[in-house]
Design a protein around this motif. Structure first.
Motif, PDB file in Angstrom:
ATOM      1  N   ALA A  81       2.925  38.632  -1.879  1.00 49.02           N
ATOM      2  CA  ALA A  81       2.954  37.832  -3.083  1.00 49.02           C
ATOM      3  C   ALA A  81       4.328  37.788  -3.557  1.00 49.02           C
ATOM      4  CB  ALA A  81       2.191  38.243  -4.063  1.00 49.02           C
ATOM      5  N   ARG A  82       5.061  38.971  -3.138  1.00 49.23           N
ATOM      6  CA  ARG A  82       6.594  39.045  -3.570  1.00 49.23           C
ATOM      7  C   ARG A  82       7.486  39.501  -2.424  1.00 49.23           C
ATOM      8  NH1 ARG A  82       6.255  41.754  -9.430  1.00 49.23           N
ATOM      9  NH2 ARG A  82       6.123  39.968 -10.691  1.00 49.23           N
ATOM     10  N   PRO A  83       8.571  39.237  -2.191  1.00 47.08           N
ATOM     11  CA  PRO A  83       9.453  39.825  -1.256  1.00 47.08           C
ATOM     12  C   PRO A  83       9.387  41.234  -1.143  1.00 47.08           C
ATOM     13  CG  PRO A  83      10.846  38.468  -2.782  1.00 47.08           C
ATOM     14  CD  PRO A  83       9.392  38.097  -3.059  1.00 47.08           C
ATOM     15  N   PRO A  84       9.424  41.756  -0.123  1.00 54.16           N
ATOM     16  CA  PRO A  84       9.292  43.274  -0.226  1.00 54.16           C
ATOM     17  C   PRO A  84      10.874  43.753  -0.578  1.00 54.16           C
ATOM     18  CG  PRO A  84       9.472  42.552   2.116  1.00 54.16           C
ATOM     19  CD  PRO A  84       9.212  41.491   1.374  1.00 54.16           C
ATOM     20  N   LEU A  85      11.028  44.887  -0.912  1.00 54.94           N
ATOM     21  CA  LEU A  85      12.208  45.606  -1.292  1.00 54.94           C
ATOM     22  C   LEU A  85      12.434  46.767  -0.434  1.00 54.94           C
ATOM     23  CD1 LEU A  85      11.556  45.615  -5.383  1.00 54.94           C
ATOM     24  CD2 LEU A  85      12.841  43.937  -4.112  1.00 54.94           C
ATOM     25  N   ALA A  86      13.751  47.046  -0.014  1.00 57.90           N
ATOM     26  CA  ALA A  86      14.335  47.831   0.907  1.00 57.90           C
ATOM     27  C   ALA A  86      14.518  49.225  -0.048  1.00 57.90           C
ATOM     28  CB  ALA A  86      15.456  47.489   1.654  1.00 57.90           C
ATOM     29  N   VAL A  87      13.942  50.319   0.594  1.00 58.93           N
ATOM     30  CA  VAL A  87      14.475  51.623   0.189  1.00 58.93           C
ATOM     31  C   VAL A  87      15.510  52.148   0.991  1.00 58.93           C
ATOM     32  CG1 VAL A  87      13.601  53.960  -0.119  1.00 58.93           C
ATOM     33  CG2 VAL A  87      11.924  52.023  -0.602  1.00 58.93           C
ATOM     34  N   THR A  88      16.774  52.315   0.391  1.00 53.28           N
ATOM     35  CA  THR A  88      18.017  52.472   1.405  1.00 53.28           C
ATOM     36  C   THR A  88      18.168  53.756   1.191  1.00 53.28           C
ATOM     37  OG1 THR A  88      19.170  51.469  -0.327  1.00 53.28           O
ATOM     38  CG2 THR A  88      18.638  49.913   1.320  1.00 53.28           C
ATOM     39  N   GLY A  89      17.881  54.618   0.218  1.00 48.66           N
ATOM     40  CA  GLY A  89      18.240  55.852   0.007  1.00 48.66           C
ATOM     41  C   GLY A  89      17.403  56.749  -0.941  1.00 48.66           C
ATOM     42  N   ILE A  90      17.059  58.086  -0.626  1.00 50.81           N
ATOM     43  CA  ILE A  90      16.308  58.846  -1.303  1.00 50.81           C
ATOM     44  C   ILE A  90      16.984  60.232  -1.789  1.00 50.81           C
ATOM     45  CG2 ILE A  90      14.152  58.053  -0.203  1.00 50.81           C
ATOM     46  CD1 ILE A  90      14.182  60.387   1.575  1.00 50.81           C
ATOM     47  N   GLU A 110      -7.942  52.791 -10.005  1.00 50.40           N
ATOM     48  CA  GLU A 110      -8.464  51.751  -9.056  1.00 50.40           C
ATOM     49  C   GLU A 110      -7.767  50.371  -9.395  1.00 50.40           C
ATOM     50  OE1 GLU A 110     -12.696  49.558  -7.511  1.00 50.40           O
ATOM     51  OE2 GLU A 110     -12.712  51.504  -8.665  1.00 50.40           O
ATOM     52  N   ALA A 111      -7.703  50.055 -10.549  1.00 51.99           N
ATOM     53  CA  ALA A 111      -7.107  48.662 -10.938  1.00 51.99           C
ATOM     54  C   ALA A 111      -5.642  48.766 -10.549  1.00 51.99           C
ATOM     55  CB  ALA A 111      -7.073  48.598 -12.529  1.00 51.99           C
ATOM     56  N   ALA A 112      -5.092  49.896 -10.537  1.00 50.65           N
ATOM     57  CA  ALA A 112      -3.660  49.976 -10.292  1.00 50.65           C
ATOM     58  C   ALA A 112      -3.337  49.841  -8.799  1.00 50.65           C
ATOM     59  CB  ALA A 112      -2.806  51.171 -10.725  1.00 50.65           C
ATOM     60  N   VAL A 113      -4.175  50.387  -7.992  1.00 49.57           N
ATOM     61  CA  VAL A 113      -4.238  50.327  -6.660  1.00 49.57           C
ATOM     62  C   VAL A 113      -4.639  49.136  -6.173  1.00 49.57           C
ATOM     63  CG1 VAL A 113      -5.563  50.982  -4.476  1.00 49.57           C
ATOM     64  CG2 VAL A 113      -5.002  52.718  -6.050  1.00 49.57           C
ATOM     65  N   ARG A 114      -5.604  48.343  -6.645  1.00 50.93           N
ATOM     66  CA  ARG A 114      -5.748  46.998  -6.289  1.00 50.93           C
ATOM     67  C   ARG A 114      -4.689  45.815  -6.589  1.00 50.93           C
ATOM     68  NH1 ARG A 114     -10.990  46.046  -4.327  1.00 50.93           N
ATOM     69  NH2 ARG A 114     -12.630  47.673  -4.996  1.00 50.93           N
ATOM     70  N   ASN A 115      -4.212  46.188  -7.827  1.00 52.33           N
ATOM     71  CA  ASN A 115      -3.047  45.312  -8.117  1.00 52.33           C
ATOM     72  C   ASN A 115      -2.014  45.514  -7.007  1.00 52.33           C
ATOM     73  OD1 ASN A 115      -4.165  44.389 -10.458  1.00 52.33           O
ATOM     74  ND2 ASN A 115      -3.147  45.926 -11.773  1.00 52.33           N
ATOM     75  N   ALA A 116      -1.508  46.703  -6.699  1.00 49.03           N
ATOM     76  CA  ALA A 116      -0.418  47.004  -5.822  1.00 49.03           C
ATOM     77  C   ALA A 116      -0.697  46.202  -4.269  1.00 49.03           C
ATOM     78  CB  ALA A 116      -0.187  48.509  -5.531  1.00 49.03           C
ATOM     79  N   LEU A 117      -2.002  46.344  -3.753  1.00 49.77           N
ATOM     80  CA  LEU A 117      -2.408  45.768  -2.792  1.00 49.77           C
ATOM     81  C   LEU A 117      -2.554  44.374  -2.812  1.00 49.77           C
ATOM     82  CD1 LEU A 117      -5.417  48.207  -1.532  1.00 49.77           C
ATOM     83  CD2 LEU A 117      -3.165  47.932  -0.652  1.00 49.77           C
ATOM     84  N   ALA A 118      -2.758  43.672  -3.862  1.00 51.89           N
ATOM     85  CA  ALA A 118      -2.821  42.397  -4.070  1.00 51.89           C
ATOM     86  C   ALA A 118      -1.269  41.913  -3.851  1.00 51.89           C
ATOM     87  CB  ALA A 118      -3.370  41.800  -5.238  1.00 51.89           C
ATOM     88  N   GLU A 119      -0.563  42.615  -4.635  1.00 51.16           N
ATOM     89  CA  GLU A 119       1.053  42.223  -4.710  1.00 51.16           C
ATOM     90  C   GLU A 119       1.531  42.222  -3.069  1.00 51.16           C
ATOM     91  OE1 GLU A 119       4.995  44.139  -6.239  1.00 51.16           O
ATOM     92  OE2 GLU A 119       3.678  42.826  -7.850  1.00 51.16           O
ATOM     93  N   ALA A 120       0.776  43.286  -2.219  1.00 52.46           N
ATOM     94  CA  ALA A 120       1.395  43.518  -1.109  1.00 52.46           C
ATOM     95  C   ALA A 120       0.896  42.289  -0.010  1.00 52.46           C
ATOM     96  CB  ALA A 120       1.039  44.783  -0.470  1.00 52.46           C
ATOM     97  N   GLY A 121      -0.188  41.501  -0.497  1.00 51.79           N
ATOM     98  CA  GLY A 121      -1.039  40.618   0.329  1.00 51.79           C
ATOM     99  C   GLY A 121      -1.863  41.632   1.219  1.00 51.79           C
ATOM    100  N   ALA A 122      -2.282  42.540   0.708  1.00 49.27           N
ATOM    101  CA  ALA A 122      -3.118  43.542   1.729  1.00 49.27           C
ATOM    102  C   ALA A 122      -4.601  43.888   0.970  1.00 49.27           C
ATOM    103  CB  ALA A 122      -2.492  44.881   1.904  1.00 49.27           C
ATOM    104  N   GLY A 123      -5.412  44.408   1.788  1.00 51.99           N
ATOM    105  CA  GLY A 123      -6.682  44.857   1.429  1.00 51.99           C
ATOM    106  C   GLY A 123      -6.914  46.371   1.533  1.00 51.99           C
ATOM    107  N   PRO A 124      -8.002  46.947   1.142  1.00 46.85           N
ATOM    108  CA  PRO A 124      -8.310  48.448   1.245  1.00 46.85           C
ATOM    109  C   PRO A 124      -8.273  48.726   2.962  1.00 46.85           C
ATOM    110  CG  PRO A 124      -9.416  47.552  -0.223  1.00 46.85           C
ATOM    111  CD  PRO A 124      -8.930  46.400   0.000  1.00 46.85           C
TER     112      PRO A 124
END
Length: 415
Positions: free
Chosen positions: A4-13, A280-294
Motif C-alpha cells: 500500500a506504501r512504497p517500502p523503506l530501505a534499512v541501510t544501517g543497524i 492481532e490488530a497491529a499485525v493485520r495492519n502491518a500486513l495490510a500495509e505490506a499488501g500481504a496476508g498471513p
C-alpha cells in the motif's frame, strides 16, 4: 504482494546488548543461543539478584570522559548504537543536511538510574545534594536530544514511550515521517538501562521476574517452566531511507520495511489481552500495509518475554492467525533478557539480520512447551536455515501497547 506504501530501505543497524557492543557480537550471541543472565552484585539483597548486563561497557573509552559521567547509562548505549548504525549505512554527519534527518528514540524509563541516584542524594543531603545535571540526565527525551547534538540532526527529534514496545514504536513513527516527506533519513531505535534497585524491586513485587536459581535457565520464552523475564539493558537502532534515495546513493540495503501497524488492547494496565486482541490488530495492519496476508509470513520474531500470560496470549495469536501456514518463531529474550524499551528496536534489527542471513536463531531456554505453546514452531537448539520472504517483528508493552513491523529481504528473494 502489492504494498500500500512504497517500502523503506534499512541501510544501517547498530546494537548494544548483553551479548556485546556491536551488531556482530549481538548476532553471534543470539545464534549461539547462550543465555547472558548472571548474578548481579548491584542487586545483592533484593528479591531477584540476576540480570542481563552489557558486558565490559566502557563509556569513557567509547564515548569520551566528559559524556561518560554527565549522561545516563541509557544515553551511553544509545550513542554507541546510533553511531554504529550511521556508519553501517555509509553516512557521515559531516556530509548530510541535518535538517532532513530525523531521530526517533523509544525508551520505557528514560534515565531512571540517574533519577534514582538523584533521589538518594536528595534524601542524604537535601536539595544541595542534587546535581544541576540531574534533569538533563534523566528526562525521558534527553537521550534523543543528545543524539541530535552528537550527530548534528536538526530535523524532527522525537521520543516514544510505549513501555516495552517503545523501540518498535520509534521505527513505526520514523516510517511515518519518511512517508510524509518530513525527512530523508530517519534514525530509529530504543534504549533502556533499567537494571536498577528500584526497577528490580518493583518488577519483583509484581512477580514479573524469574526466580529460577539457575541463571542459564531463568529466561525461558514459551517453555513450560517459564516463570518470568530477566531484566536486561541495551540499545538498538536502524537507519531508514526511501528505497529510491538509498539506491541513488548506492547505499548498502540490508532489508526493506514494507509494513507497520499499531493498536491497543484497552484491557488491563499490565496484563496482555488473553486473546492478544491489540497485537492481532497491529499485525493485520502491518500486513495490510505490506499488501500481504498471513500465508505470506515465513517467520515471527516474537515478543516472547517468558512470562506465563504474555507467552500464552502470543502463542495463541500465532497459532490462530497463521493456522494454514505456521511460521517459524524465535525470541531473543532467552539470550538477551528483556531490554525493555530497547527490545522492539533490538528485535527489529535482529529480524533484518535474520532475513539477510536466511537463518533463524534458536530460542535459548526453550525445551518443553506447555499446552498453550505446543502448537507453534519455536526454533530452538541450533539456528535454522530457512527460505524467508517476509518476517514480522512484534512487540507489546504495559498499558496495552502493541506494534508490528513487517520486513522483506532486499535482494531477489523479495516477494
Amino acid at each position: 504482494m502489492s504494498a500500500a506504501r512504497p517500502p523503506l530501505a534499512v541501510t544501517g543497524i547498530g546494537l548494544v546488548t548483553p551479548a556485546g557492543a556491536g551488531a556482530g557480537p549481538t548476532w553471534q550471541g543470539v545464534l549461539d543461543a547462550r543465555a547472558t543472565a548472571a548474578p548481579d552484585p548491584a542487586l545483592t539483597g533484593l528479591p531477584v539478584g540476576i540480570s542481563c548486563r552489557v558486558p565490559g561497557f566502557d563509556a569513557r573509552a567509547l564515548i569520551g570522559g566528559r559524556d561518560s559521567w554527565r549522561l545516563d547509562r541509557a544515553t551511553h548505549f544509545a550513542l554507541v548504537a546510533a553511531r554504529e548504525a550511521v556508519a553501517d549505512a555509509g553516512l557521515s554527519p559531516a556530509d548530510w543536511d541535518g535538517a532532513r534527518v530525523a531521530v526517533v528514540l523509544g525508551s520505557a524509563a528514560g534515565g531512571v538510574g540517574s533519577y534514582e541516584r538523584a533521589t538518594e542524594r536528595f534524601g542524604a543531603k537535601g536539595p544541595s545534594g542534587v546535581s544541576a545535571l540531574a534533569l538533563p540526565a534523566f528526562l525521558p527525551n534527553m537521550a534523543a536530544g543528545q543524539l541530535a547534538i552528537d550527530l548534528g540532526v536538526t530535523g524532527p527529534v522525537l521520543h516514544t514511550a510505549t513501555a516495552c514496545a517503545s523501540g518498535a514504536a520509534a521505527v513505526h513513527t520514523a516510517a511515518l515521517l519518511l512517508h510524509a516527506g518530513a525527512c530523508d533519513i530517519a534514525l530509529a531505535g530504543g534504549t533502556d538501562a533499567m537494571v536498577t534497585p528500584v526497577c528490580v524491586a518493583a518488577f519483583a513485587r509484581m512477580r514479573a521476574l524469574s526466580r529460577n536459581p539457575d541463571p542459564s535457565r531463568a529466561s525461558r520464552p514459551f517453555d513450560a517452566g517459564r516463570d518470568g523475564f530477566v531484566l536486561g539493558e541495551g540499545a538498538g537502532f536502524t537507519v531508514l531511507e526511501r528505497r529510491a534515495d538509498a539506491v541513488d546513493r548506492r547505499a548498502p540495503v540490508r532489508a526493506l520495511l514494507v509494513g507497520v501497524g499499531t493498536a491497543a488492547d484497552a484491557h488491563h494496565p499490565v496484563a496482555p489481552h488473553p486473546r492478544a486482541r491489540g497485537l492481532e490488530a497491529a499485525v493485520r495492519n502491518a500486513l495490510a500495509e505490506a499488501g500481504a496476508g498471513p500465508d505470506d509470513v515465513d517467520h515471527v520474531n516474537a515478543h516472547g518475554t517468558g512470562t506465563r500470560l504474555n507467552d500464552s496470549a502470543e502463542a495463541g495469536l500465532i497459532e490462530r492467525l497463521f493456522a494454514r501456514r505456521p511460521p517459524s518463531v524465535t525470541s531473543a529474550k532467552g539470550v538477551l533478557g528483556h531490554t525493555m524499551g530497547a527490545a522492539g528496536a533490538v528485535e527489529a534489527a535482529l529480524t533484518v539480520l535474520t532475513l539477510q542471513h536466511q537463518t533463524v536463531p534458536g530460542t535459548a531456554g526453550f525445551a518443553v512447551p506447555d499446552r498453550d505453546t505446543a502448537r507453534i514452531d519455536v526454533v530452538h537448539g541450533r539456528p535454522r536455515r530457512q527460505r524467508l520472504r517476509l518476517a514480522l517483528s512484534i512487540s507489546a508493552g504495559f498499558g496495552g501497547h502493541n506494534t508490528a513491523l513487517a520486513f522483506v529481504p532486499a535482494g531477489p528473494r523479495r516477494p
